[in-house]
Design a protein around this motif. Structure first.
Motif, PDB file in Angstrom:
ATOM      1  N   ARG A 118      24.468  52.186  66.067  1.00 24.98           N
ATOM      2  CA  ARG A 118      24.902  53.067  67.148  1.00 24.98           C
ATOM      3  C   ARG A 118      26.262  52.631  67.691  1.00 24.98           C
ATOM      4  NH1 ARG A 118      19.267  53.624  68.552  1.00 24.98           N
ATOM      5  NH2 ARG A 118      19.373  51.823  69.944  1.00 24.98           N
ATOM      6  N   ALA A 119      26.445  51.320  67.857  1.00 25.76           N
ATOM      7  CA  ALA A 119      27.724  50.818  68.363  1.00 25.76           C
ATOM      8  C   ALA A 119      28.840  51.094  67.360  1.00 25.76           C
ATOM      9  CB  ALA A 119      27.621  49.322  68.652  1.00 25.76           C
ATOM     10  N   LEU A 120      28.569  50.866  66.082  1.00 24.05           N
ATOM     11  CA  LEU A 120      29.589  51.078  65.061  1.00 24.05           C
ATOM     12  C   LEU A 120      30.002  52.540  65.000  1.00 24.05           C
ATOM     13  CD1 LEU A 120      31.247  49.827  62.758  1.00 24.05           C
ATOM     14  CD2 LEU A 120      29.302  50.261  61.236  1.00 24.05           C
ATOM     15  N   ALA A 124      33.681  53.557  65.720  1.00 25.00           N
ATOM     16  CA  ALA A 124      34.433  53.674  64.463  1.00 25.00           C
ATOM     17  C   ALA A 124      34.109  54.924  63.662  1.00 25.00           C
ATOM     18  CB  ALA A 124      34.200  52.434  63.600  1.00 25.00           C
ATOM     19  N   GLY A 125      33.305  55.826  64.208  1.00 17.90           N
ATOM     20  CA  GLY A 125      32.971  57.034  63.474  1.00 17.90           C
ATOM     21  C   GLY A 125      32.070  56.755  62.280  1.00 17.90           C
ATOM     22  N   ALA A 223      42.660  52.568  56.495  1.00 18.33           N
ATOM     23  CA  ALA A 223      41.601  53.384  57.106  1.00 18.33           C
ATOM     24  C   ALA A 223      40.327  52.579  57.329  1.00 18.33           C
ATOM     25  CB  ALA A 223      41.290  54.583  56.226  1.00 18.33           C
ATOM     26  N   GLY A 224      40.333  51.299  56.966  1.00 20.54           N
ATOM     27  CA  GLY A 224      39.137  50.492  57.099  1.00 20.54           C
ATOM     28  C   GLY A 224      38.869  50.055  58.526  1.00 20.54           C
ATOM     29  N   SER A 225      37.653  49.552  58.749  1.00 23.52           N
ATOM     30  CA  SER A 225      37.241  49.074  60.064  1.00 23.52           C
ATOM     31  C   SER A 225      36.806  47.621  59.960  1.00 23.52           C
ATOM     32  CB  SER A 225      36.084  49.918  60.612  1.00 23.52           C
ATOM     33  OG  SER A 225      36.463  51.265  60.785  1.00 23.52           O
TER      34      SER A 225
END
Length: 290
Positions: A118-120, A124-125, A223-225
């Motif tokens: 949920r946090a991610l 971060a979509g 585009a990475g997280s």
């Protein structure tokens, strides 16, 4: 006596957190904010608990009418033999962070995995779900993240650890998922970095300013997280390095609050809104930064 402050009564639902150490935990403040927000008559306290006393403490808390507890290091795996019921997700992860004391015994669950997802997604979509993910570490937190990413449909999970044998052992515990164990070295990681959609630090590195010299963030796709489950300090060296390269970053505070909200729901039947609580905690932690 002031009556404008929502204080718990003698009939309050009592919960807490067991760990060794546990004095640093933000969970008591977080759950107090949840209780005030939802109007629950609720108390949450820290219980410093040595490993040798875990069974005794759990029995005493249950006998005293405590509703449930969270578990942190070093109890998440050690508690498993002491439980009457283990939720399927917690059994798959092999670790429990939330207990409920019921009439037939202690029920164990794991709210870390859904809390992380949920946090991610909130920060971060969902773009990361279509590409491989790298997890640093192979302990209890990493196991929860592996389960979470697997349930989200990530096509490949790379599990890197300094002890390669432990990474292999953890990977083998999830035979249904596409996991590859790697040594936590620059040589092992370098070929994989350009194709990653997500990097998650599940080690303790960053708590005291440690860096990740094996991880060349310049090789990551823009585009990475990058996620660090360490939440204090908020801006770990990994988070700062990712920000400086224009990568999306997710610190550990969102996961802390989201998993805490899920635990609060399991104990009270009421789901709090985690976002304003996260903001309060973020303001406090930011004020502590020199």
């Amino acid at each position: 006596m002031r009556t404008d402050i929502p204080l718990p009564s003698g009939a309050a639902t009592v919960c807490g957190i067991l760990g060794d150490p546990v004095g640093h935990s933000l969970s008591p403040w977080m759950h107090r904010l949840f209780a005030v927000q939802t109007g629950q008559d609720f108390v949450y306290a820290p219980f410093p608990t040595a490993s040798t006393n875990l069974g005794l403490v759990l029995a005493g808390l249950r006998a005293a009418g405590v509703r449930g507890v969270n578990l942190t290091i070093p109890h998440k795996e050690a508690v498993l033999p002491l439980l009457t019921h283990i939720a399927p997700a917690a059994a798959a992860i092999g670790a429990v962070n939330t207990l409920r004391f019921e009439a037939d015994g202690a029920h164990g669950d794991n709210t870390d995995a859904p809390g992380f997802l949920r946090a991610l997604r909130r920060h971060a979509g969902d773009d990361w779900t279509a590409r491989p993910a790298l997890i640093l570490g192979a302990g209890g937190a990493a196991r929860a993240i592996v389960h979470a990413l697997g349930s989200a449909g990530v096509p490949e999970i790379l599990l890197a650890n300094r002890d390669l044998a432990r990474a292999h052992s953890t990977a083998q515990d999830f035979p249904q998922l596409p996991i590859q164990a790697l040594a936590l070295t620059a040589e092992a990681l370098r070929p994989h970095l350009p194709r990653l959609g997500l990097v998650v630090n599940c080690t303790a590195r960053g708590l005291h300013g440690e860096t990740h010299p094996e991880l060349d963030l310049d090789l990551l796709d823009g585009a990475g997280s990058v996620c660090d489950i360490v939440y204090n300090p908020l801006h770990t060296p990994l988070i700062r390095a990712a920000q400086s390269r224009g990568l999306r970053v997710v610190d550990g505070l969102g996961m802390l609050v989201e998993q805490g909200a899920e635990s609060f729901f399991l104990w009270t039947g009421t789901m709090p809104d985690p976002e304003p609580v996260e903001e309060r905690l973020r303001q406090w932690l930011s004020a502590q930064t020199p």
